[in-house]
Design a protein around this motif. Structure first.
Motif, PDB file in Angstrom:
ATOM      1  N   SER A  35    -141.210  25.235  23.120  1.00 62.82           N
ATOM      2  CA  SER A  35    -141.770  24.809  24.274  1.00 62.82           C
ATOM      3  C   SER A  35    -143.280  25.506  24.706  1.00 62.82           C
ATOM      4  O   SER A  35    -143.374  26.938  24.489  1.00 62.82           O
ATOM      5  N   LEU A  36    -144.117  24.806  25.275  1.00 62.75           N
ATOM      6  CA  LEU A  36    -145.387  25.316  25.580  1.00 62.75           C
ATOM      7  C   LEU A  36    -145.651  24.867  27.078  1.00 62.75           C
ATOM      8  O   LEU A  36    -145.199  23.883  27.463  1.00 62.75           O
ATOM      9  N   GLU A  37    -146.478  25.539  27.845  1.00 60.64           N
ATOM     10  CA  GLU A  37    -146.682  25.168  29.164  1.00 60.64           C
ATOM     11  C   GLU A  37    -148.204  25.837  29.273  1.00 60.64           C
ATOM     12  O   GLU A  37    -148.787  26.923  28.905  1.00 60.64           O
ATOM     13  N   ARG A  38    -148.694  25.322  30.579  1.00 62.96           N
ATOM     14  CA  ARG A  38    -150.001  25.719  30.945  1.00 62.96           C
ATOM     15  C   ARG A  38    -150.156  25.039  32.434  1.00 62.96           C
ATOM     16  O   ARG A  38    -149.537  24.092  32.759  1.00 62.96           O
ATOM     17  N   GLU A  39    -150.795  26.165  33.369  1.00 62.68           N
ATOM     18  CA  GLU A  39    -151.202  25.551  34.626  1.00 62.68           C
ATOM     19  C   GLU A  39    -152.181  24.619  34.608  1.00 62.68           C
ATOM     20  O   GLU A  39    -152.965  24.783  34.132  1.00 62.68           O
ATOM     21  N   PHE A  80    -142.882  18.941  39.951  1.00 60.41           N
ATOM     22  CA  PHE A  80    -143.674  20.006  39.728  1.00 60.41           C
ATOM     23  C   PHE A  80    -144.710  19.917  38.476  1.00 60.41           C
ATOM     24  O   PHE A  80    -145.910  20.703  38.239  1.00 60.41           O
ATOM     25  N   ALA A  81    -144.286  19.214  37.429  1.00 57.49           N
ATOM     26  CA  ALA A  81    -144.815  19.118  36.281  1.00 57.49           C
ATOM     27  C   ALA A  81    -144.951  17.876  35.698  1.00 57.49           C
ATOM     28  O   ALA A  81    -144.143  17.042  35.821  1.00 57.49           O
ATOM     29  N   TYR A  82    -145.852  17.727  34.668  1.00 57.24           N
ATOM     30  CA  TYR A  82    -145.945  16.697  33.658  1.00 57.24           C
ATOM     31  C   TYR A  82    -145.327  17.241  32.473  1.00 57.24           C
ATOM     32  O   TYR A  82    -145.712  18.426  31.976  1.00 57.24           O
ATOM     33  N   HIS A  83    -144.652  16.276  31.697  1.00 56.64           N
ATOM     34  CA  HIS A  83    -144.245  16.815  30.505  1.00 56.64           C
ATOM     35  C   HIS A  83    -144.834  15.814  29.270  1.00 56.64           C
ATOM     36  O   HIS A  83    -144.655  14.409  29.447  1.00 56.64           O
ATOM     37  N   LEU A  84    -145.569  16.157  28.700  1.00 62.79           N
ATOM     38  CA  LEU A  84    -146.085  15.463  27.361  1.00 62.79           C
ATOM     39  C   LEU A  84    -144.928  15.186  26.305  1.00 62.79           C
ATOM     40  O   LEU A  84    -144.818  16.108  25.663  1.00 62.79           O
ATOM     41  N   VAL A 141    -148.098  21.474  33.280  1.00 62.50           N
ATOM     42  CA  VAL A 141    -148.124  20.579  31.985  1.00 62.50           C
ATOM     43  C   VAL A 141    -147.312  21.203  31.136  1.00 62.50           C
ATOM     44  O   VAL A 141    -147.463  22.556  30.650  1.00 62.50           O
ATOM     45  N   THR A 142    -146.057  20.682  30.583  1.00 59.03           N
ATOM     46  CA  THR A 142    -145.332  21.503  29.432  1.00 59.03           C
ATOM     47  C   THR A 142    -145.117  20.328  28.214  1.00 59.03           C
ATOM     48  O   THR A 142    -145.613  19.241  28.357  1.00 59.03           O
ATOM     49  N   ILE A 143    -144.733  20.870  27.267  1.00 57.97           N
ATOM     50  CA  ILE A 143    -144.981  20.155  25.923  1.00 57.97           C
ATOM     51  C   ILE A 143    -143.784  20.794  24.993  1.00 57.97           C
ATOM     52  O   ILE A 143    -143.603  22.078  25.195  1.00 57.97           O
ATOM     53  N   ASN A 144    -143.112  20.032  24.114  1.00 58.98           N
ATOM     54  CA  ASN A 144    -142.241  20.616  23.034  1.00 58.98           C
ATOM     55  C   ASN A 144    -142.730  20.287  21.901  1.00 58.98           C
ATOM     56  O   ASN A 144    -143.363  19.075  21.678  1.00 58.98           O
ATOM     57  N   THR A 145    -142.579  21.016  20.727  1.00 62.57           N
ATOM     58  CA  THR A 145    -143.080  20.702  19.406  1.00 62.57           C
ATOM     59  C   THR A 145    -142.256  21.556  18.342  1.00 62.57           C
ATOM     60  O   THR A 145    -141.423  22.228  18.787  1.00 62.57           O
ATOM     61  N   GLN A 146    -142.305  21.041  17.242  1.00 65.94           N
ATOM     62  CA  GLN A 146    -141.647  21.710  16.097  1.00 65.94           C
ATOM     63  C   GLN A 146    -142.301  23.216  15.793  1.00 65.94           C
ATOM     64  O   GLN A 146    -143.587  23.281  15.616  1.00 65.94           O
ATOM     65  N   ASP A 147    -141.350  24.374  15.538  1.00 66.01           N
ATOM     66  CA  ASP A 147    -141.816  25.471  15.239  1.00 66.01           C
ATOM     67  C   ASP A 147    -142.928  25.591  14.004  1.00 66.01           C
ATOM     68  O   ASP A 147    -143.612  26.329  14.119  1.00 66.01           O
ATOM     69  N   ASP A 148    -142.641  24.407  13.175  1.00 67.11           N
ATOM     70  CA  ASP A 148    -143.365  24.516  11.703  1.00 67.11           C
ATOM     71  C   ASP A 148    -144.435  23.606  11.962  1.00 67.11           C
ATOM     72  O   ASP A 148    -145.289  23.409  10.842  1.00 67.11           O
ATOM     73  N   ASN A 149    -144.864  22.993  12.934  1.00 65.01           N
ATOM     74  CA  ASN A 149    -145.792  21.991  13.076  1.00 65.01           C
ATOM     75  C   ASN A 149    -147.113  22.790  13.442  1.00 65.01           C
ATOM     76  O   ASN A 149    -147.631  22.851  14.664  1.00 65.01           O
ATOM     77  N   ARG A 150    -147.731  23.252  12.702  1.00 64.62           N
ATOM     78  CA  ARG A 150    -148.876  24.324  12.709  1.00 64.62           C
ATOM     79  C   ARG A 150    -150.075  23.530  13.363  1.00 64.62           C
ATOM     80  O   ARG A 150    -150.802  24.121  14.390  1.00 64.62           O
ATOM     81  N   SER A 151    -150.418  22.375  13.106  1.00 67.19           N
ATOM     82  CA  SER A 151    -151.507  21.632  13.569  1.00 67.19           C
ATOM     83  C   SER A 151    -151.451  21.123  15.008  1.00 67.19           C
ATOM     84  O   SER A 151    -152.073  21.498  15.833  1.00 67.19           O
ATOM     85  N   SER A 152    -149.870  20.901  15.528  1.00 66.26           N
ATOM     86  CA  SER A 152    -149.707  20.661  16.766  1.00 66.26           C
ATOM     87  C   SER A 152    -149.805  21.824  17.472  1.00 66.26           C
ATOM     88  O   SER A 152    -150.436  21.740  18.745  1.00 66.26           O
ATOM     89  N   LEU A 153    -149.255  23.341  16.962  1.00 68.24           N
ATOM     90  CA  LEU A 153    -149.278  24.263  17.756  1.00 68.24           C
ATOM     91  C   LEU A 153    -150.680  24.677  18.038  1.00 68.24           C
ATOM     92  O   LEU A 153    -151.177  25.154  19.296  1.00 68.24           O
TER      93      LEU A 153
END
Length: 285
Positions: free
Chosen positions: A133-137, A213-217, A251-263
């Motif tokens: 999971s990732l997030e930013r204000e 409180f948040a948008y989730h992509l 805003v929050t996001i989930n992605t795969q830990d091995d998806n380097r381009s998305s990260l």
């Protein structure tokens, strides 16, 4: 219907909906996949396996292949006093029998709780990757970004959904693809959906949900041949600006830990890892 001691195992039908609804409301231990469909919406899709006794439904396992050739454990639940480890083999073997005539490479499952993760490990599932999971204000200033001037971001329309589903199919490995049915459902349930156009052609999209409180992509994809051209970044910054406009603080996001381009994309837009990780397991057929 097959019998095993005092239990019967069979496929669910629409006639089971009232009993299933009562069972799901009372089941003290359950696993629900992170998707758009409530469990009962899968009735009619197979395999949706029920284990019952003369006291009613004791357990159920929902594992439809949607999209075709991709099967996730969508739901698993047991009644009070029923040991998940004791009933899982009967339910899962019934699912495997359903898959024998289909070209399905594996069954996937999210380990969202310790008891379910332990069950998967003890029954032949192997670790595939992790979801992070990732997030930013939203109020944080965006870093300097060189946007693609050819990209026009607009609201997604119902007539875009077929093309959106095709982009999804091309952009993700099979285990992460969404069917057109799931794309339509996510569109209906989302709070903010946009597409990226270049020369009036849809080349990317995003689908986001919200709480107070948040948008989730929930989904972002770009045609593979047009990736690394700042299309995803343009969609992402538009979402952040929309969150700021709507006074949504995160805003929050989930992605795969091995998806380097998305990260790399998300971190370029100012997102940081939260430390939350969820394992993905697969059972190879």
């Amino acid at each position: 219907m097959s019998m095993n001691q005092d239990y019967a195992i069979r496929s669910a039908s629409r006639y089971d909906l009232p009993a299933l609804s009562r069972f799901l409301d009372s089941a003290p231990r359950s696993h629900r996949h992170l998707d758009w469909c409530p469990p009962l919406d899968w009735v009619g899709s197979q395999p949706f396996i029920i284990l019952e006794s003369n006291e009613g439904i004791q357990a159920c396992l929902v594992c439809p292949d949607d999209p075709p050739e991709i099967a996730w454990i969508r739901y698993f639940a047991c009644a009070a006093g029923v040991n998940p480890l004791s009933v899982w083999p009967q339910l899962f073997n019934a699912c495997l029998a359903h898959f024998q005539t289909k070209n399905i490479p594996w069954v996937a499952a999210l380990g969202l709780s310790d008891w379910f993760t332990n069950l998967l490990r003890r029954n032949g599932f192997e670790l595939h990757q992790h979801i992070v999971s990732l997030e930013r204000e939203s109020a944080e200033p965006l870093p300097p970004i060189d946007h693609n001037s050819k990209v026009f971001v607009r609201l997604m329309q119902p007539e875009d959904l077929v093309q959106v589903a095709e982009i999804d199919r091309l952009a993700f490995e099979p285990v992460w693809q969404n069917s057109l049915k799931q794309i339509r459902l996510s569109y209906d349930l989302a709070v903010y959906t946009t597409v990226a156009d270049i020369d009036d052609q849809v080349v990317g999209y995003q689908i986001s949900t919200s709480n107070m409180f948040a948008y989730h992509l929930a989904r972002l994809a770009v045609l593979p041949e047009l990736q690394h051209q700042r299309i995803g970044l343009t969609l992402l910054t538009d979402l952040i600006n929309r969150a700021r406009q709507d006074h949504i603080w995160q805003v929050t996001i989930n992605t795969q830990d091995d998806n380097r381009s998305s990260l790399a994309l998300y971190q370029k837009a100012g997102f940081t890892l939260t430390g939350d990780r969820f394992p993905v397991y697969v059972y190879k057929l």
